[in-house]
Design a protein around this motif. Structure first.
Motif, mmCIF file in Angstrom:
data_model
loop_
_atom_site.group_PDB
_atom_site.id
_atom_site.type_symbol
_atom_site.label_atom_id
_atom_site.label_comp_id
_atom_site.label_asym_id
_atom_site.label_seq_id
_atom_site.Cartn_x
_atom_site.Cartn_y
_atom_site.Cartn_z
ATOM 1 N N PHE A 80 -1.041 8.272 -5.296
ATOM 2 C CA PHE A 80 -1.788 7.276 -4.623
ATOM 3 C C PHE A 80 -2.207 7.270 -3.099
ATOM 4 N N ASN A 81 -3.477 6.943 -2.897
ATOM 5 C CA ASN A 81 -3.296 6.749 -1.197
ATOM 6 C C ASN A 81 -3.933 4.767 -0.666
ATOM 7 N N ILE A 82 -3.314 5.013 0.144
ATOM 8 C CA ILE A 82 -3.564 3.258 0.604
ATOM 9 C C ILE A 82 -3.891 3.601 2.517
ATOM 10 N N VAL A 93 0.264 7.272 1.326
ATOM 11 C CA VAL A 93 1.016 7.927 0.494
ATOM 12 C C VAL A 93 1.880 7.672 -0.851
ATOM 13 N N ILE A 94 1.202 7.589 -2.171
ATOM 14 C CA ILE A 94 2.540 7.291 -3.105
ATOM 15 C C ILE A 94 2.957 9.080 -3.723
ATOM 16 N N GLN A 95 3.283 10.141 -3.584
ATOM 17 C CA GLN A 95 3.310 10.825 -4.994
ATOM 18 C C GLN A 95 3.640 11.331 -6.013
ATOM 19 N N SER A 199 5.638 -4.878 2.185
ATOM 20 C CA SER A 199 6.482 -4.712 3.172
ATOM 21 C C SER A 199 6.151 -3.388 3.738
ATOM 22 N N MET A 200 6.196 -2.786 2.525
ATOM 23 C CA MET A 200 6.483 -1.076 2.251
ATOM 24 C C MET A 200 4.632 -0.355 2.684
ATOM 25 N N ILE A 201 3.783 -1.510 2.302
ATOM 26 C CA ILE A 201 2.454 -0.847 2.647
ATOM 27 C C ILE A 201 1.919 -1.399 4.448
ATOM 28 N N GLY A 202 2.524 -2.666 4.610
ATOM 29 C CA GLY A 202 1.658 -2.570 6.297
ATOM 30 C C GLY A 202 0.620 -3.476 6.022
ATOM 31 N N ASN A 208 -7.645 -0.500 0.883
ATOM 32 C CA ASN A 208 -8.345 0.260 0.738
ATOM 33 C C ASN A 208 -7.347 1.009 -0.358
ATOM 34 N N THR A 209 -7.628 1.553 -1.576
ATOM 35 C CA THR A 209 -6.735 2.318 -2.134
ATOM 36 C C THR A 209 -7.516 3.010 -3.050
#
Length: 216
Positions: A80-82, A93-95, A199-202, A208-209
């Protein structure tokens, strides 16, 4: 690669029902039918409005009667890309990587490398692990550090009337029926779900994701 935009912060708070989706079933020959074939990507505000939920579905059109096909490939990572700065480059990223009946999650974390190639971010303090839910079992959800995780087969939630669509494209119909016939009814996908505190994304305003599948 699926890419969508989603509002965060106050923007999402103002539109609690905000929801975006991208879909693409079995039309990429290089990955068709496998765990690197992404069928859908969903990103939406969680029931807890302080959280965002990211869902990647892979391996579409699974038959519930053929449970042997319902498994994750240990050589495929779903990422997952942010982008929270608006430059169309992933800031976080979340892998998700399967191993021995479990799905391991790393992130959100700033990636060591952006673009088509990735480094598995095993050093991050963010993430968790969940047992992969088997067919016919109650969904297994784990929670670590405010994040929630799920991986396993689910009924395909995407609705599309492909027969009617073909009639419209062929000039034999002018519009879809209401409600129409769901081409994907009775089929399953393999789902990977992660719920993350905002809060972890900022970032603020719009992020965009997108999601990618990457083979070892």
């Amino acid at each position: 690669m699926k890419k969508i935009k989603i509002l965060t912060g106050l923007g999402v708070m103002a539109v609690a029902g905000f929801f975006m989706v991208a879909a693409d079933h079995i039309d990429a020959p290089a990955v068709q039918g496998g765990n690197s074939d992404i069928t859908d990507y969903y990103a939406f505000q969680g029931e807890d409005t302080n959280n965002l939920v990211f869902v990647a579905n892979v391996q579409g059109l699974l038959s519930p009667s053929n449970t042997s096909q319902a498994s994750f490939d240990e050589n495929v990572m779903v990422e997952f890309n942010i982008d929270n700065t608006g430059d169309n480059v992933e800031d976080l990223v979340i892998q998700a990587i399967p191993r021995d009946g479990k799905m391991y999650f790393f992130g959100p974390v700033a990636p060591s490398q952006t673009g088509l190639n990735s480094v598995v971010e095993t050093s991050t303090m963010n993430g968790g692990v969940v047992d992969i839910t088997a067919y016919g079992s109650i969904a297994i959800v784990s929670e670590v550090g405010g994040m929630k995780f799920f991986a396993g087969p689910r009924d395909d939630p995407f609705f599309m009337d492909f027969a009617r669509y073909s009639e419209i494209i062929g000039g034999m119909a002018a519009s879809f029926n209401d409600p129409g016939s769901d081409t994907f009814a009775g089929t399953n996908v393999m789902s990977i779900v992660v719920e993350v505190p905002k809060s972890m994304i900022g970032g603020s305003g719009t992020i965009n994701t997108w999601v990618e599948s990457k083979r070892k």
